[in-house]
Design a protein around this motif. Structure first.
Motif, PDB file in Angstrom:
ATOM      1  N   SER A 272    -125.510 -59.910  50.026  1.00  0.00           N
ATOM      2  CA  SER A 272    -126.247 -59.454  51.122  1.00  0.00           C
ATOM      3  C   SER A 272    -126.033 -58.122  50.922  1.00  0.00           C
ATOM      4  O   SER A 272    -127.215 -58.147  51.755  1.00  0.00           O
ATOM      5  CB  SER A 272    -125.072 -59.727  52.390  1.00  0.00           C
ATOM      6  N   HIS A 273    -126.279 -57.640  50.507  1.00  0.00           N
ATOM      7  CA  HIS A 273    -126.123 -55.704  50.222  1.00  0.00           C
ATOM      8  C   HIS A 273    -127.323 -55.453  49.914  1.00  0.00           C
ATOM      9  O   HIS A 273    -128.398 -54.404  50.404  1.00  0.00           O
ATOM     10  CB  HIS A 273    -125.256 -55.117  50.005  1.00  0.00           C
ATOM     11  N   ARG A 274    -128.322 -56.288  48.713  1.00  0.00           N
ATOM     12  CA  ARG A 274    -129.866 -55.997  48.449  1.00  0.00           C
ATOM     13  C   ARG A 274    -130.112 -56.321  49.584  1.00  0.00           C
ATOM     14  O   ARG A 274    -131.315 -56.232  49.326  1.00  0.00           O
ATOM     15  CB  ARG A 274    -129.663 -57.161  47.347  1.00  0.00           C
ATOM     16  N   VAL A 275    -130.157 -57.871  50.461  1.00  0.00           N
ATOM     17  CA  VAL A 275    -130.341 -58.294  51.491  1.00  0.00           C
ATOM     18  C   VAL A 275    -131.314 -57.642  52.429  1.00  0.00           C
ATOM     19  O   VAL A 275    -132.607 -57.028  52.796  1.00  0.00           O
ATOM     20  CB  VAL A 275    -130.347 -59.813  51.752  1.00  0.00           C
ATOM     21  N   ILE A 276    -130.584 -56.608  53.031  1.00  0.00           N
ATOM     22  CA  ILE A 276    -130.297 -55.757  53.965  1.00  0.00           C
ATOM     23  C   ILE A 276    -130.985 -54.733  53.160  1.00  0.00           C
ATOM     24  O   ILE A 276    -132.395 -54.025  54.123  1.00  0.00           O
ATOM     25  CB  ILE A 276    -129.153 -54.842  54.736  1.00  0.00           C
ATOM     26  N   ALA A 277    -131.201 -54.268  51.878  1.00  0.00           N
ATOM     27  CA  ALA A 277    -131.509 -52.960  51.801  1.00  0.00           C
ATOM     28  C   ALA A 277    -133.013 -52.859  51.269  1.00  0.00           C
ATOM     29  O   ALA A 277    -133.929 -52.699  51.849  1.00  0.00           O
ATOM     30  CB  ALA A 277    -130.822 -52.656  50.432  1.00  0.00           C
ATOM     31  N   ASP A 278    -133.215 -54.301  50.476  1.00  0.00           N
ATOM     32  CA  ASP A 278    -134.796 -54.440  50.752  1.00  0.00           C
ATOM     33  C   ASP A 278    -135.125 -54.907  51.923  1.00  0.00           C
ATOM     34  O   ASP A 278    -136.718 -55.046  52.401  1.00  0.00           O
ATOM     35  CB  ASP A 278    -134.543 -55.952  50.166  1.00  0.00           C
ATOM     36  N   HIS A 279    -134.841 -55.631  52.642  1.00  0.00           N
ATOM     37  CA  HIS A 279    -135.614 -56.342  53.496  1.00  0.00           C
ATOM     38  C   HIS A 279    -135.750 -54.519  54.994  1.00  0.00           C
ATOM     39  O   HIS A 279    -136.642 -55.787  55.059  1.00  0.00           O
ATOM     40  CB  HIS A 279    -135.091 -57.426  54.878  1.00  0.00           C
ATOM     41  N   LEU A 280    -134.542 -54.441  54.585  1.00  0.00           N
ATOM     42  CA  LEU A 280    -135.293 -53.582  56.076  1.00  0.00           C
ATOM     43  C   LEU A 280    -136.746 -52.578  55.477  1.00  0.00           C
ATOM     44  O   LEU A 280    -136.565 -52.210  56.216  1.00  0.00           O
ATOM     45  CB  LEU A 280    -134.272 -52.535  55.573  1.00  0.00           C
ATOM     46  N   ARG A 281    -136.182 -52.063  54.399  1.00  0.00           N
ATOM     47  CA  ARG A 281    -137.846 -51.447  53.602  1.00  0.00           C
ATOM     48  C   ARG A 281    -139.353 -52.707  54.208  1.00  0.00           C
ATOM     49  O   ARG A 281    -139.792 -51.947  54.747  1.00  0.00           O
ATOM     50  CB  ARG A 281    -137.808 -51.459  52.426  1.00  0.00           C
ATOM     51  N   SER A 282    -139.256 -53.877  54.004  1.00  0.00           N
ATOM     52  CA  SER A 282    -140.455 -54.309  54.458  1.00  0.00           C
ATOM     53  C   SER A 282    -140.680 -54.476  55.722  1.00  0.00           C
ATOM     54  O   SER A 282    -141.854 -54.415  56.057  1.00  0.00           O
ATOM     55  CB  SER A 282    -140.322 -55.994  54.124  1.00  0.00           C
TER      56      SER A 282
END
Length: 890
Positions: A272-282
């Motif tokens: 979940s932490h990784r999803v948030i970090a990645d998707h924030l950039r997108s």
């Protein structure tokens, strides 16, 4: 040098030192390739350079290109967060040669960079070449000193790049890094190649052939180079980690997630932490490049990315919007390399906050319903498609979110049943839709809209783009093709052309490709988001599916933008000067001028107009940036943004603000804040000048002002100045003294006109031969009757003359016919002692019939009529005499 920002800079500096042009990343929305949803590789912005359609002032280049893979065939969304190297957003480092150097130089540059500049150990590197590319294999042996066992030949399409079914193509050579024996997996080409031990870090494409339509490949006259190295991957290697999410950039972003939500990135929560970090950039980069969340196209992909991140934030315990709180960390890390993040920070933050606030409401309701619907279900079972559709259609819970929420439980969705329910809903919508009834062709647009979806509008950020023809309409019906001379309507998948709405006229311009030229004469927005371009095929032909280059007429669009922004400034100026009751009641924003209708009970005087102009031009001189935010419509209006008359708004709106108020209650705050979907200048100074040229009534309680901006306003004022100077010359005065001189001349003329009128009256009333004696009356019907035709006397002077004549008679009837400017007026007067016997109204009606009039009217003692036949003035006087005799006889 191992930090992400340092690696990026080192890469670009290295190639700049070796003669390459540093080229900025292109936007994520491709302008030159309508087949792509998002830019997914570094070469996309150079596609037309490689094919020879575009020339640039350099032959070699290096970039760090923003890329997104989250929609269409390039979709990594579902894997993000669960693997070490999947991202929706990533940066692709690349160097390019457009017919300059080829394989030897490309290999030399790559090897020198990674072994000497980056310091990677040679024994950790191996390469692949295409199976029959002996030249590349030999160069790797010669330049890098690699042995044959570390030059792996691959014969599959993975190592041969093609742009499409036809066009440039060529073999590839990939560079792999060996993470060591502790990680499972084998080298490329082996049965265990899917493991994680050997990771591709750089791909060199040797563009040396052209693929012909029949399958033949011919040598390109100028072979080229296209390379791509994932920044996140090379950063992981240089930082000594195997997982991209362990590099410095992601560690900082994930730490921000931990601190904001209060949840550690460990165990089951890591994904979940990784999803948030990645998707924030997108999400941040897509919004910065003009994409806003919607239910279709690119906006829908953005919404999926955002909502997936938001759901994972909820899984970590967040109960309030959090993504916008992470944005400053992202801007701090990447804003220097990509300044668009800083410029768009306010819009990005508002958009994230709005979407998350609304989504949390949907999520609570949807997850609860989903939990009830799947209670007792086990892994391997399928949720009913009807249930999934009800969640989507009734409760706004998207299918992909349902699938994502059920994924961890191993439960799928019956997609066939879901699609059947969706098709049934569309059929019902089609039957109930009746169109606007404006034209017979209206019936054609809804089926097209349903089939191809809403048009992606790119025009906020660009005036040029490529697009694919989705539909053609000719003579009210869909056609597959059109040819030279045809008047057609063109629908494309994406467009920079603005469709007329909100008072702003649609764009004009051209669509071209090869020998095909279509002159676009208008653009309309129909059927809920379908942009329809009306044009004439000037040359060539066009078919559905063709790719076209679209170019808006820049000069016209620029004028419209300036006029539209000026409309906002005038609107606020009117409210400041006249009061808060002022509200827009309509507008027209075109290239030549603007028109603005507003509520106000009385005409504006010159001082009020000048005050409005002063306020608007004051903001123009500020040259303030025009800022756009996305907000919920209720929040926007509650914050003071004005909604425009006649506009239909969805749940989300664009809020346009410009300038700073310098006086009044709003001093120091945004001057103009309005809900608006139109195009605007980037800064108020681009308007140049605004000048009101007209003020009039439109309807009861509604006024209209018309104004010019920029060069049109300056031309108008120059013409006015020229008129003043010419007038001054004619008056033999200086421009400064011309007004006083003109006032004196006008007053003098008025005096002359009064004296002339008196002279004419005296002459007209003079006796026979102009002796000045009063005219003599005759006896008619036993009373004194004075009837005369007075040449050169207008109708407005007749009543006074009749009154004078009545006084001179004492008792009697006077009838004067005044002839002036080809028209005749008749006034009949009856002295008071005779009004019981004779009615002036009846007498003047008789005169009116003689001169072709409509009867006239007045009082018993004074009546007036007019007519077009001046030649029969004498007959009118005679008719009065006859009527006197008839009345007396009766």
């Amino acid at each position: 040098m191992s930090g992400v920002n340092e690696i990026r800079s080192a890469f670009l500096d290295y190639f700049a030192k070796n003669g390459h042009e540093k080229v900025s990343s292109s936007p994520l929305v491709p302008r030159n390739d309508p087949t792509l949803m998002f830019v997914n590789a570094g070469m996309v912005q150079f596609k037309n350079v490689f094919t020879g359609e575009e020339k640039r002032p350099y032959s070699t280049a290096a970039t760090s290109q923003k890329c997104v893979r989250a929609g269409g065939k390039h979709n990594d969304l579902d894997n993000v967060g669960y693997t070490a190297r999947h991202h929706t957003f990533f940066e692709m480092l690349g160097n390019f040669s457009f017919g300059d150097y080829f394989k030897d130089r490309a290999i030399e540059l790559a090897w020198t960079l990674i072994t000497k500049e980056f310091g990677l150990p040679k024994d950790k590197l191996l390469v692949t070449v295409y199976a029959d590319d002996d030249e590349a294999a030999a160069l790797w042996r010669k330049i890098a000193g690699l042995s044959d066992d570390r030059i792996i030949r691959i014969g599959t399409s993975d190592n041969f790049w093609t742009m499409g079914e036809t066009g440039p193509c060529g073999p590839c050579s990939e560079i792999f890094y060996d993470h060591g024996e502790g990680i499972p997996g084998g080298p490329p080409g082996s049965p265990d190649e899917d493991g994680d031990r050997f990771i591709e870090i750089w791909n060199l494409v040797f563009m040396q052939y052209e693929q012909m339509a029949g399958g033949e490949r011919v040598d390109l006259p100028r072979p080229s180079i296209d390379t791509g190295m994932g920044l996140e991957r090379i950063a992981a290697v240089l930082q000594g980690v195997h997982d991209n999410y362990d590099i410095d950039l992601f560690r900082i972003l994930i730490e921000a997630v931990e601190n904001t939500i209060g949840s550690r990135a460990e165990g089951n929560q890591t994904a979940s932490h990784r999803v948030i970090a990645d998707h924030l950039r997108s999400a941040a980069f897509l919004i910065a490049d003009g994409v806003l969340p919607s239910n279709e196209g690119r906006g829908y992909v953005l919404r999926r990315i955002m909502r997936r991140a938001m759901r994972h934030a909820r899984l970590l315990g967040a109960r309030e919007p959090v993504l916008f709180k992470l944005l400053p960390t992202l801007v701090g890390e990447m804003g220097r390399a990509y300044p668009e993040l800083g410029r768009g920070e306010a819009l990005i933050s508002e958009t994230l906050k709005l979407e998350e606030r609304r989504f949390l409401q949907t999520l609570d309701r949807g997850l609860s319903l989903l939990a009830d619907a799947t209670e007792g279900m086990d892994a391997g079972q399928k949720l009913s498609g009807e249930t999934a559709f009800k969640l989507y259609d009734t409760y706004g819970f998207p299918l992909d979110l349902t699938q994502d929420a059920l994924r961890q439980r191993g439960i799928a969705v019956d997609l066939d049943a879901f699609n059947t329910a969706m098709a049934r809903q569309k059929a019902e919508a089609r039957k109930s839709w009746v169109g606007s009834g404006e034209a017979a062709t209206e019936k054609v647009w809804f089926p097209i809209r349903e089939r191809v979806g809403a048009t992606e509008f790119l025009g906020y950020d660009t005036e040029e783009a490529s697009a694919s023809v989705a539909a053609l309409v000719k003579d009210g019906a869909e056609v597959d093709a059109a040819s030279e001379g045809d008047e057609i309507f063109v629908v494309v998948n994406q467009t920079p052309f603005y469709g007329e709405s909100g008072g702003q006229l649609g764009d004009t311009g051209r669509m071209t490709r090869g020998g095909t030229v279509i002159a676009i004469q208008d653009t309309q927005k129909l059927a809920d988001g379908l942009f329809v371009h009306r044009g004439i095929v000037e040359s060539g032909s066009i078919s559905v599916g063709d790719a076209l280059d679209l170019k808006v007429e820049h000069r016209r669009r620029s004028k419209i933008r300036a006029n539209h922004s000026a409309t906002h400034l005038l609107h606020e100026g009117l409210r400041e000067v006249l009061g808060s009751h002022v509200a827009q009641k309509g507008s027209m924003v075109g290239p030549e001028r603007l028109r603005f209708d507003f509520s106000h009970p009385k005409p504006l005087d010159r001082s009020e107009i000048e005050a409005v102009e002063r306020l608007a031009n004051g903001v123009i001189r500020q040259n303030a940036p025009v800022e756009t935010r996305l907000m919920a419509v209720d929040d926007a209006i509650a914050s003071g943004a004005m909604a425009l008359f006649g506009e239909k708004y969805g749940d989300e709106v664009r809020v346009v603000s410009m300038g700073t108020a310098i006086e009044g209650e709003k001093a120091g705050k945004a001057y103009s804040v309005e809900l608006c979907g139109g195009t605007h200048v980037a800064a108020t100074g681009e308007i140049g000048l605004v000048h009101v040229v007209g003020e009039s009534a439109v309807a009861s309680g509604v006024r209209r002002i018309e104004a010019l901006t920029g060069e049109a306003a300056r031309d108008y004022l120059r013409e006015q100045d020229a008129r003043v100077r010419k007038m001054a010359s004619l008056l033999k005065a200086s421009p400064e003294d011309a007004l006083a001189r003109l006032e004196a001349v006008v007053e003098e003329r008025r005096r002359f006109e009064r004296e002339l009128a008196e002279a004419r009256k005296r002459l007209a009333m003079a006796g026979e031969g102009g002796t000045g004696a009063a005219p003599e009356a005759r006896t008619v019907a036993g009373i004194a009757y004075l009837g005369r035709v007075l040449e050169g006397v207008s109708g407005r002077d007749l009543k006074g003359l009749v009154d004078e004549a009545k006084a001179g008679l004492g008792s009697g009837v006077v009838a004067f016919a005044g002839v002036a400017d080809g028209k005749v007026s008749v006034v009949v007067g009856v002295t008071e002692d005779l009004t019981e016997r004779f009615d002036a109204v009846s007498l003047v009606k008789a005169a009116s019939l003689a001169i072709g009039g409509k009867g006239g009217g007045g009082r018993p003692d004074m009546a007036q009529a007019g007519g077009p036949d001046a030649d029969k003035a004498s007959e009118a006087i005679a008719a009065v005499e006859t009527e006197l005799q008839r009345t007396e006889a009766a």
